[in-house]
Design an enzyme around this catalytic site. Structure first.
Site, short mmCIF file in Angstrom:
data_model
loop_
_atom_site.label_atom_id
_atom_site.label_comp_id
_atom_site.label_asym_id
_atom_site.label_seq_id
_atom_site.Cartn_x
_atom_site.Cartn_y
_atom_site.Cartn_z
N GLU A 45 -31.03 32.69 -13.36
CA GLU A 45 -30.48 31.46 -13.92
C GLU A 45 -30.94 31.25 -15.36
OE1 GLU A 45 -28.13 30.00 -12.45
OE2 GLU A 45 -28.35 31.12 -10.60
N GLU B 71 -22.60 37.51 -15.08
CA GLU B 71 -23.50 37.53 -13.93
C GLU B 71 -24.23 38.87 -13.82
OE1 GLU B 71 -24.31 35.02 -12.20
OE2 GLU B 71 -22.79 33.61 -12.91
#
Length: 426
Positions: free
Chosen positions: A279, A358
């Site tokens: 994150e 990602e």
């Protein structure tokens, strides 16, 4: 003409539904390639027989509901036009008040309510299905509360957007799409800024991470990555789901890193730290701001195409749709239908960008934590908790996956571990 369009639209939807069903249940290949059998990415290694069966069943039905839901929304908007309901909504609104804004509010409540009722069965089926597979833990009352919150938040934002949009259309028939896009920029940034502190708390309770020892370790990682963070937030999602998640939300001073309590309850400390590093990568590489830029670019193209397609549809099928001009608020279902179609078509392209980001975040996380075993076990547990297919069908990956598949993610981690092992031996 209206009956003909309606008949063939329903027929096309039914045929489409059967084709998607056949593809997902009989035509799609979800088997693991031979070279990955027996590796950590092989679901037979970390899932038992029952979990494998449930994963296949759940994924297929969930994906079927996804592919049926969005086109069904288009069909609902089309029928609202063909059956004259949009015209009726406007008439009822005009009979209720002489003020334009109130007329818009009344028209929109009728349209929103009808669309909500029409799509409710599919929404309920999706909720009930998720609950039957023990993904959702939410009571019907709690789920219904969230649905109503969604309804009123969407209605409030739509009232502002639609009021401004049709005012712009009346002022500039040719360039309204450009002016609407320019106004959408500050509106989008404002919504993203207030979302973590005003909207998200309507659904769940957020609070600083209770495990202060873990929070200290996470904040130390954040400091190492030059991220100005004072807190990591957790949210009580266990009341609603058994799935695991963590995410970055908001912009500016309201940006937050959020952990679901299900993630805290089911993952080890090393696994949580890997997720946190992932994150943090989104912050470090400014993926949120890149995403905003991409969204604004897509919205510009989408509004331009919507304007062109609305004019074309009214010129060719205005009589059947009971529309004579774009300026009439009765054209709103047409606008929403076209916009939804364009968003659906754009999903594969936005997902490509998202999967790249990602993958970058996974790489950053494994390099920061240097713990391949924790990364692999994290992905395995995410697959187990969400009953996710390790290798989904290609069409599902294209339209649904904003992250790399679990096969791709675990394979990348294994390759990283192998590379590090070779480097240490040298």
């Amino acid at each position: 003409m209206a009956r003909k369009i309606g008949f063939f639209s329903v027929l096309a939807y039914i045929i489409y539904g059967f084709l998607i069903y056949f593809y997902l249940f009989y035509g799609a290949d979800t088997s693991i390639p031979f070279e990955y059998e027996g590796t950590s990415a092989d679901p037979t290694i970390f899932l038992n027989g029952k979990e494998l069966m449930l994963s296949e069943e759940y994924s297929k039905i969930r994906d079927l509901l996804f592919f049926l839901s969005t086109p069904f929304e288009w069909l609902v908007y089309l029928m609202i036009l063909l059956f004259g309901l949009s015209k009726a909504f406007k008439r009822w609104a005009e009979q209720s008040s002489r003020f334009r804004f109130i007329q818009t509010a009344i028209y929109l409540i009728w349209l929103s309510f009808f669309a909500f009722v029409a799509t409710f069965p599919l929404s309920y089926i999706s909720y009930s299905f998720s609950k039957s597979y023990n993904i959702s833990t939410q009571t019907f009352a709690s789920w219904m509360k969230d649905e109503l919150i969604d309804f009123w938040i969407n209605y409030g934002m739509m009232l502002i957007i639609v009021s401004v949009l049709y005012w712009l259309i009346q002022k500039s028939k040719k360039r309204w799409w450009l002016y609407a896009w320019l106004l959408s920029i500050p509106f989008t940034l404002f919504i993203m800024f207030v979302n973590p502190v005003l909207i998200d708390p309507l659904y769940n309770d957020f609070y600083p991470l209770k495990n202060k020892e873990l929070e200290t370790k996470i904040l130390k990682m954040a400091d190492k990555a030059n991220i100005p963070a004072d807190h990591v937030f957790e949210v009580n999602m266990s009341e609603k789901t058994n799935a695991l998640n963590a995410y970055v939300t908001g912009i500016g001073s309201n940006s937050r890193i959020v952990l679901w309590d299900t993630t805290l309850n089911r993952l080890s400390e090393d696994e949580i730290l890997f997720i946190m590093a992932h994150e943090m990568a989104h912050y470090v590489e400014k993926h949120i701001y890149i995403g905003i830029g991409g969204y604004l670019l897509l919205s510009l193209v989408g509004l331009y195409l919507s304007a062109r397609l609305m004019n074309w549809a009214i010129n060719h099928y205005g009589e059947a749709l009971k529309l004579s001009t774009v300026q009439d608020i009765r054209s709103l279902p047409l606008f929403l239908m076209i916009l939804s179609m364009l968003l659906f078509i754009s999903d594969p392209f936005s997902n490509i960008v998202s999967r790249y980001q990602e993958a970058r975040a996974d790489t950053y996380a494994i390099e920061m934590t240097d713990n391949p075993n924790a990364a692999i076990s994290t992905f395995q547990e995410l697959s187990r908790a969400g009953l996710n297919q390790v290798k989904p069908p290609l069409l599902v990956k294209i339209f649904r996956y904003s992250h790399p598949t679990m096969l791709e993610r675990m394979t990348m981690i294994e390759e990283y571990g192998l590379k590090k092992s070779i480097e240490r031996q040298q």
